[in-house]
Design a protein around this motif. Structure first.
Motif, mmCIF file in Angstrom:
data_model
loop_
_atom_site.group_PDB
_atom_site.id
_atom_site.type_symbol
_atom_site.label_atom_id
_atom_site.label_comp_id
_atom_site.label_asym_id
_atom_site.label_seq_id
_atom_site.Cartn_x
_atom_site.Cartn_y
_atom_site.Cartn_z
ATOM 1 N N LYS A 26 0.816 -1.214 0.000
ATOM 2 C CA LYS A 26 0.000 0.000 0.000
ATOM 3 C C LYS A 26 0.857 1.274 0.000
ATOM 4 O O LYS A 26 0.509 2.259 -0.643
ATOM 5 C CB LYS A 26 -0.936 -0.003 1.217
ATOM 6 N N HIS A 27 2.003 1.245 0.706
ATOM 7 C CA HIS A 27 2.800 2.461 0.878
ATOM 8 C C HIS A 27 4.194 2.413 0.258
ATOM 9 O O HIS A 27 4.935 3.387 0.346
ATOM 10 C CB HIS A 27 2.928 2.796 2.366
ATOM 11 N N CYS A 28 4.583 1.270 -0.345
ATOM 12 C CA CYS A 28 5.896 1.187 -0.992
ATOM 13 C C CYS A 28 5.888 0.118 -2.073
ATOM 14 O O CYS A 28 4.965 -0.699 -2.148
ATOM 15 C CB CYS A 28 7.011 0.945 0.020
ATOM 16 N N GLN A 29 6.933 0.125 -2.889
ATOM 17 C CA GLN A 29 7.014 -0.798 -4.008
ATOM 18 C C GLN A 29 8.471 -1.178 -4.253
ATOM 19 O O GLN A 29 9.352 -0.321 -4.279
ATOM 20 C CB GLN A 29 6.445 -0.119 -5.249
ATOM 21 N N LEU A 30 8.716 -2.483 -4.465
ATOM 22 C CA LEU A 30 10.054 -3.013 -4.713
ATOM 23 C C LEU A 30 10.211 -3.343 -6.195
ATOM 24 O O LEU A 30 9.398 -4.070 -6.772
ATOM 25 C CB LEU A 30 10.276 -4.273 -3.873
ATOM 26 N N VAL A 31 11.263 -2.789 -6.804
ATOM 27 C CA VAL A 31 11.502 -2.925 -8.241
ATOM 28 C C VAL A 31 12.980 -3.236 -8.471
ATOM 29 O O VAL A 31 13.846 -2.605 -7.860
ATOM 30 C CB VAL A 31 11.141 -1.604 -8.972
ATOM 31 N N ASP A 49 9.294 9.649 -2.472
ATOM 32 C CA ASP A 49 10.666 9.323 -2.088
ATOM 33 C C ASP A 49 11.086 8.039 -2.795
ATOM 34 O O ASP A 49 10.247 7.176 -3.103
ATOM 35 C CB ASP A 49 10.777 9.125 -0.577
ATOM 36 N N GLN A 50 12.400 7.905 -3.040
ATOM 37 C CA GLN A 50 12.908 6.718 -3.716
ATOM 38 C C GLN A 50 14.239 6.324 -3.105
ATOM 39 O O GLN A 50 15.055 7.176 -2.741
ATOM 40 C CB GLN A 50 13.060 7.000 -5.214
ATOM 41 N N PHE A 51 14.453 5.016 -2.999
ATOM 42 C CA PHE A 51 15.693 4.440 -2.489
ATOM 43 C C PHE A 51 16.264 3.528 -3.571
ATOM 44 O O PHE A 51 15.523 2.763 -4.188
ATOM 45 C CB PHE A 51 15.394 3.612 -1.227
ATOM 46 N N PHE A 52 17.578 3.601 -3.817
ATOM 47 C CA PHE A 52 18.275 2.690 -4.715
ATOM 48 C C PHE A 52 19.397 2.001 -3.955
ATOM 49 O O PHE A 52 20.025 2.610 -3.087
ATOM 50 C CB PHE A 52 18.964 3.443 -5.871
ATOM 51 N N ARG A 53 19.661 0.752 -4.319
ATOM 52 C CA ARG A 53 20.874 0.067 -3.869
ATOM 53 C C ARG A 53 21.487 -0.584 -5.090
ATOM 54 O O ARG A 53 20.822 -1.313 -5.821
ATOM 55 C CB ARG A 53 20.606 -0.985 -2.822
ATOM 56 N N TYR A 100 10.148 2.516 -4.135
ATOM 57 C CA TYR A 100 9.362 3.750 -4.256
ATOM 58 C C TYR A 100 8.434 3.828 -3.052
ATOM 59 O O TYR A 100 7.843 2.826 -2.652
ATOM 60 C CB TYR A 100 8.480 3.725 -5.506
ATOM 61 N N SER A 101 8.291 5.007 -2.504
ATOM 62 C CA SER A 101 7.364 5.189 -1.388
ATOM 63 C C SER A 101 6.644 6.518 -1.561
ATOM 64 O O SER A 101 7.252 7.569 -1.408
ATOM 65 C CB SER A 101 8.123 5.176 -0.066
ATOM 66 N N PRO A 102 5.383 6.477 -1.953
ATOM 67 C CA PRO A 102 4.492 5.341 -2.229
ATOM 68 C C PRO A 102 4.798 4.712 -3.589
ATOM 69 O O PRO A 102 5.685 5.185 -4.314
ATOM 70 C CB PRO A 102 3.105 5.981 -2.213
ATOM 71 N N PRO A 103 4.063 3.646 -3.975
ATOM 72 C CA PRO A 103 4.298 2.984 -5.259
ATOM 73 C C PRO A 103 4.200 3.948 -6.441
ATOM 74 O O PRO A 103 3.459 4.925 -6.399
ATOM 75 C CB PRO A 103 3.176 1.935 -5.324
ATOM 76 N N ASN A 104 4.954 3.617 -7.491
ATOM 77 C CA ASN A 104 4.995 4.465 -8.687
ATOM 78 C C ASN A 104 4.535 3.751 -9.955
ATOM 79 O O ASN A 104 4.081 4.388 -10.880
ATOM 80 C CB ASN A 104 6.422 4.989 -8.883
#
Length: 130
Positions: A26-31, A49-53, A100-104
């Motif tokens: 509901k609040h984030c997405q893993l890609v 907001d977005q996080f990359f590793r 992605y937070s929230p999903p994109n």
């Protein structure tokens, strides 16, 4: 089991698609993403907001015009409203994952190439994985 519990490093490195949505909550997405040598995500700005590793390869992160070398093991947090790009400047595939937070994106979407992603005007439609 509810949620997502997998070896994201192995999945990221094995992925050869430009973009593949693995899990949408509901609040984030893993890609997971893969960039060929010389390829880039493309400059963009999100209202999220977005996080990359980075899991493999080398490249450059550009955040609001500031260029920073990146390599496997590095994490990048991009606050909403930041113009950003990730560029593979190395000679091998850059493997990474992003949250992605929230999903994109639409849950389950796969874009085999950057051209596929650019041609598809999809966006998160409110549907989650579970």
């Amino acid at each position: 089991m509810k949620g997502y519990l997998q070896n994201i490093s192995k999945i990221s490195i094995a992925n050869h698609d430009f973009r593949q949505v693995l899990y949408t909550a509901k609040h984030c997405q893993l890609v997971v993403m893969a960039l060929k040598p010389g390829e880039e995500i493309g400059a963009e700005v999100h209202k999220l907001d977005q996080f990359f590793r980075v899991e493999a390869g080398t490249g450059e992160a550009v955040l609001d015009g500031v260029q920073t070398p990146i390599q496997a093991g590095l994490a990048i947090v991009i606050p909403a409203g930041t113009k950003h790009n990730i560029i593979n400047t190395g000679s091998i595939q850059m493997s990474l994952y992003t949250i992605y937070s929230p999903p994109n994106h639409r849950d389950g979407v796969i874009h085999h190439t950057r051209a596929d992603a650019q041609a598809d005007n999809e966006h998160f439609d409110g549907k989650t994985t579970e």
